[in-house]
Each structure stands twice: as C-alpha cells, then as structure tokens.
Motif scaffolding. Structure first.
Motif, PDB file in Angstrom:
ATOM      1  N   GLY A  39     -19.775  68.712 -61.289  1.00 41.08           N
ATOM      2  CA  GLY A  39     -20.755  67.635 -61.276  1.00 41.08           C
ATOM      3  C   GLY A  39     -21.709  67.732 -62.455  1.00 41.08           C
ATOM      4  O   GLY A  39     -21.522  68.533 -63.366  1.00 41.08           O
ATOM      5  N   LYS A  40     -22.741  66.898 -62.426  1.00 39.98           N
ATOM      6  CA  LYS A  40     -23.744  66.922 -63.487  1.00 39.98           C
ATOM      7  C   LYS A  40     -24.746  68.022 -63.181  1.00 39.98           C
ATOM      8  O   LYS A  40     -25.389  68.013 -62.140  1.00 39.98           O
ATOM      9  CB  LYS A  40     -24.463  65.577 -63.564  1.00 39.98           C
ATOM     10  CG  LYS A  40     -23.584  64.442 -64.008  1.00 39.98           C
ATOM     11  CD  LYS A  40     -24.337  63.136 -63.992  1.00 39.98           C
ATOM     12  CE  LYS A  40     -23.399  61.973 -64.253  1.00 39.98           C
ATOM     13  NZ  LYS A  40     -24.065  60.684 -64.093  1.00 39.98           N
ATOM     14  N   ARG A  41     -24.842  68.981 -64.084  1.00 37.62           N
ATOM     15  CA  ARG A  41     -25.797  70.076 -63.910  1.00 37.62           C
ATOM     16  C   ARG A  41     -26.714  70.106 -65.126  1.00 37.62           C
ATOM     17  O   ARG A  41     -26.341  69.672 -66.203  1.00 37.62           O
ATOM     18  CB  ARG A  41     -25.061  71.418 -63.785  1.00 37.62           C
ATOM     19  CG  ARG A  41     -24.082  71.443 -62.635  1.00 37.62           C
ATOM     20  CD  ARG A  41     -23.562  72.819 -62.324  1.00 37.62           C
ATOM     21  NE  ARG A  41     -23.142  73.564 -63.505  1.00 37.62           N
ATOM     22  CZ  ARG A  41     -22.877  74.876 -63.484  1.00 37.62           C
ATOM     23  NH1 ARG A  41     -22.987  75.554 -62.368  1.00 37.62           N
ATOM     24  NH2 ARG A  41     -22.487  75.496 -64.581  1.00 37.62           N
ATOM     25  N   TYR A  42     -27.915  70.638 -64.931  1.00 33.30           N
ATOM     26  CA  TYR A  42     -28.838  70.728 -66.057  1.00 33.30           C
ATOM     27  C   TYR A  42     -29.564  72.066 -66.051  1.00 33.30           C
ATOM     28  O   TYR A  42     -29.691  72.721 -65.019  1.00 33.30           O
ATOM     29  CB  TYR A  42     -29.849  69.576 -66.044  1.00 33.30           C
ATOM     30  CG  TYR A  42     -30.897  69.701 -64.969  1.00 33.30           C
ATOM     31  CD1 TYR A  42     -32.106  70.337 -65.231  1.00 33.30           C
ATOM     32  CD2 TYR A  42     -30.685  69.190 -63.695  1.00 33.30           C
ATOM     33  CE1 TYR A  42     -33.069  70.461 -64.249  1.00 33.30           C
ATOM     34  CE2 TYR A  42     -31.641  69.303 -62.712  1.00 33.30           C
ATOM     35  CZ  TYR A  42     -32.835  69.943 -62.998  1.00 33.30           C
ATOM     36  OH  TYR A  42     -33.780  70.069 -62.028  1.00 33.30           O
ATOM     37  N   GLY A  75     -25.848  60.557 -67.983  1.00 33.61           N
ATOM     38  CA  GLY A  75     -25.350  61.919 -68.184  1.00 33.61           C
ATOM     39  C   GLY A  75     -23.833  61.956 -68.200  1.00 33.61           C
ATOM     40  O   GLY A  75     -23.166  61.070 -67.662  1.00 33.61           O
ATOM     41  N   LEU A  76     -23.279  62.963 -68.845  1.00 36.73           N
ATOM     42  CA  LEU A  76     -21.825  63.088 -68.915  1.00 36.73           C
ATOM     43  C   LEU A  76     -21.302  63.626 -67.587  1.00 36.73           C
ATOM     44  O   LEU A  76     -21.803  64.625 -67.087  1.00 36.73           O
ATOM     45  CB  LEU A  76     -21.437  64.040 -70.050  1.00 36.73           C
ATOM     46  CG  LEU A  76     -22.044  63.708 -71.421  1.00 36.73           C
ATOM     47  CD1 LEU A  76     -21.652  64.748 -72.441  1.00 36.73           C
ATOM     48  CD2 LEU A  76     -21.615  62.333 -71.875  1.00 36.73           C
ATOM     49  N   HIS A  81     -25.668  70.185 -68.922  1.00 40.69           N
ATOM     50  CA  HIS A  81     -26.602  69.669 -69.922  1.00 40.69           C
ATOM     51  C   HIS A  81     -27.747  70.671 -70.019  1.00 40.69           C
ATOM     52  O   HIS A  81     -28.411  70.924 -69.024  1.00 40.69           O
ATOM     53  CB  HIS A  81     -27.170  68.309 -69.516  1.00 40.69           C
ATOM     54  CG  HIS A  81     -26.141  67.281 -69.175  1.00 40.69           C
ATOM     55  ND1 HIS A  81     -25.499  67.249 -67.958  1.00 40.69           N
ATOM     56  CD2 HIS A  81     -25.640  66.255 -69.897  1.00 40.69           C
ATOM     57  CE1 HIS A  81     -24.651  66.240 -67.944  1.00 40.69           C
ATOM     58  NE2 HIS A  81     -24.713  65.615 -69.102  1.00 40.69           N
ATOM     59  N   ILE A  82     -27.968  71.217 -71.197  1.00 41.23           N
ATOM     60  CA  ILE A  82     -29.062  72.168 -71.402  1.00 41.23           C
ATOM     61  C   ILE A  82     -30.012  71.583 -72.442  1.00 41.23           C
ATOM     62  O   ILE A  82     -29.568  71.136 -73.496  1.00 41.23           O
ATOM     63  CB  ILE A  82     -28.547  73.527 -71.940  1.00 41.23           C
ATOM     64  CG1 ILE A  82     -27.408  74.069 -71.104  1.00 41.23           C
ATOM     65  CG2 ILE A  82     -29.689  74.516 -72.099  1.00 41.23           C
ATOM     66  CD1 ILE A  82     -27.786  74.868 -69.925  1.00 41.23           C
ATOM     67  N   LEU A  83     -31.295  71.579 -72.128  1.00 38.04           N
ATOM     68  CA  LEU A  83     -32.302  71.177 -73.108  1.00 38.04           C
ATOM     69  C   LEU A  83     -33.042  72.424 -73.570  1.00 38.04           C
ATOM     70  O   LEU A  83     -33.548  73.187 -72.753  1.00 38.04           O
ATOM     71  CB  LEU A  83     -33.317  70.195 -72.508  1.00 38.04           C
ATOM     72  CG  LEU A  83     -32.924  68.741 -72.406  1.00 38.04           C
ATOM     73  CD1 LEU A  83     -34.127  67.904 -71.983  1.00 38.04           C
ATOM     74  CD2 LEU A  83     -32.373  68.211 -73.703  1.00 38.04           C
ATOM     75  N   ALA A 109     -21.453  61.958 -75.653  1.00 38.91           N
ATOM     76  CA  ALA A 109     -20.389  61.233 -74.963  1.00 38.91           C
ATOM     77  C   ALA A 109     -19.278  60.848 -75.936  1.00 38.91           C
ATOM     78  O   ALA A 109     -18.105  60.802 -75.568  1.00 38.91           O
ATOM     79  CB  ALA A 109     -20.955  59.988 -74.288  1.00 38.91           C
ATOM     80  N   GLU A 110     -19.663  60.590 -77.190  1.00 41.78           N
ATOM     81  CA  GLU A 110     -18.665  60.265 -78.215  1.00 41.78           C
ATOM     82  C   GLU A 110     -17.995  61.517 -78.761  1.00 41.78           C
ATOM     83  O   GLU A 110     -17.091  61.428 -79.586  1.00 41.78           O
ATOM     84  CB  GLU A 110     -19.330  59.530 -79.392  1.00 41.78           C
ATOM     85  CG  GLU A 110     -19.899  58.177 -79.042  1.00 41.78           C
ATOM     86  CD  GLU A 110     -20.780  57.613 -80.147  1.00 41.78           C
ATOM     87  OE1 GLU A 110     -20.854  58.235 -81.235  1.00 41.78           O
ATOM     88  OE2 GLU A 110     -21.398  56.565 -79.927  1.00 41.78           O
ATOM     89  N   GLY A 111     -18.470  62.690 -78.320  1.00 39.67           N
ATOM     90  CA  GLY A 111     -17.912  63.943 -78.830  1.00 39.67           C
ATOM     91  C   GLY A 111     -18.415  64.309 -80.208  1.00 39.67           C
ATOM     92  O   GLY A 111     -17.837  65.138 -80.891  1.00 39.67           O
TER      93      GLY A 111
END
Length: 127
Positions: A39-42, A75-76, A81-83, A109-111
């Motif tokens: 899933g989406k993780r941050y 989000g992807l 996702h790390i900030l 997202a576009e790589g």
C-alpha cells in the motif's frame, strides 16, 4: 490520519527507499520506491543539521500534513514515500510546499528521478 496510509518506522525500509527514485525540491527531497504491495506508506526524516528539536518537529508536522493531504489522491500506489527535510523547508510557504510535492510526485509517477548521487563512503567499516 488517512486510513489508506501507513507509517514507515523501520530503518531498513528507509534505507531501501534510498535506493529508489529521488526527486529534489527546494524544501525537501522525495524518495519513492515500490514496496511489493504494502500500500501507500510514508516516512519523514529531518536531520539535526536543520535545527533544534523544536524546528525539526515543526517541519515534521508540516510534512505530515502535506503527505496526508496529497498521498491518498496522487501518491504512487504500493510505494514507499519518504520526505527528507532540507535547510529552506521550514520557512517555505505551505502552498509552495504543496505545489512542490505535487510536482515531485508527478515526476516520480513518470519514473523521472534526479541523477543518482555519488556513493558516500561507507561509515560502517572501521579500521
């Protein structure tokens, strides 16, 4: 917090994300890496170079709000996702940070990440 997001807490996950896509912006660096269907993780990192604990915690709170706002929609999917906070990030306008995060997520997202950094010396080897 948004129900579809989970928080990354393990150091190994942060290190793995560092091998993923990297998109630098004036206020932060975004790392994105596929996480095998978790899933989406941050995660959020702000080093002591940025300031004292008060400044770092304020920056983390701002980043948390940014991520909660943006990741559910843009989000992807199945990515970490790390900030990583940067020097100018604490003074930046929240709207500017939001726009930068949207642009960074679109690039990821576009790589299209930034050029890979030169490897730093390995700190774990001691003579």
């Amino acid at each position: 917090m948004h129900p579809s997001l989970s928080v990354i807490r393990k150091r190994a996950d942060f290190l793995a994300a560092n091998r993923g896509l990297r998109v630098a912006r004036p206020g932060f660096v975004l790392l994105a890496r596929p996480n095998d269907g978790q899933g989406k993780r941050y995660g959020i990192t702000v080093t002591k170079k940025i300031g004292n604990a008060v400044v770092r915690n304020r920056m983390k709170r701002r980043f948390r709000e940014l991520l909660w706002d943006a990741l559910p929609e843009v989000g992807l999917p199945d990515h970490d996702h790390i900030l990583i906070g940067r020097e100018g990030g604490i003074e930046r306008d929240f709207g500017a940070l939001r726009a930068e995060l949207a642009a960074a997520l679109a690039r990821a997202a576009e790589g299209k990440g930034d050029r890979p950094r030169k490897p730093r010396h390995n700190r774990s080897r001691r003579a």
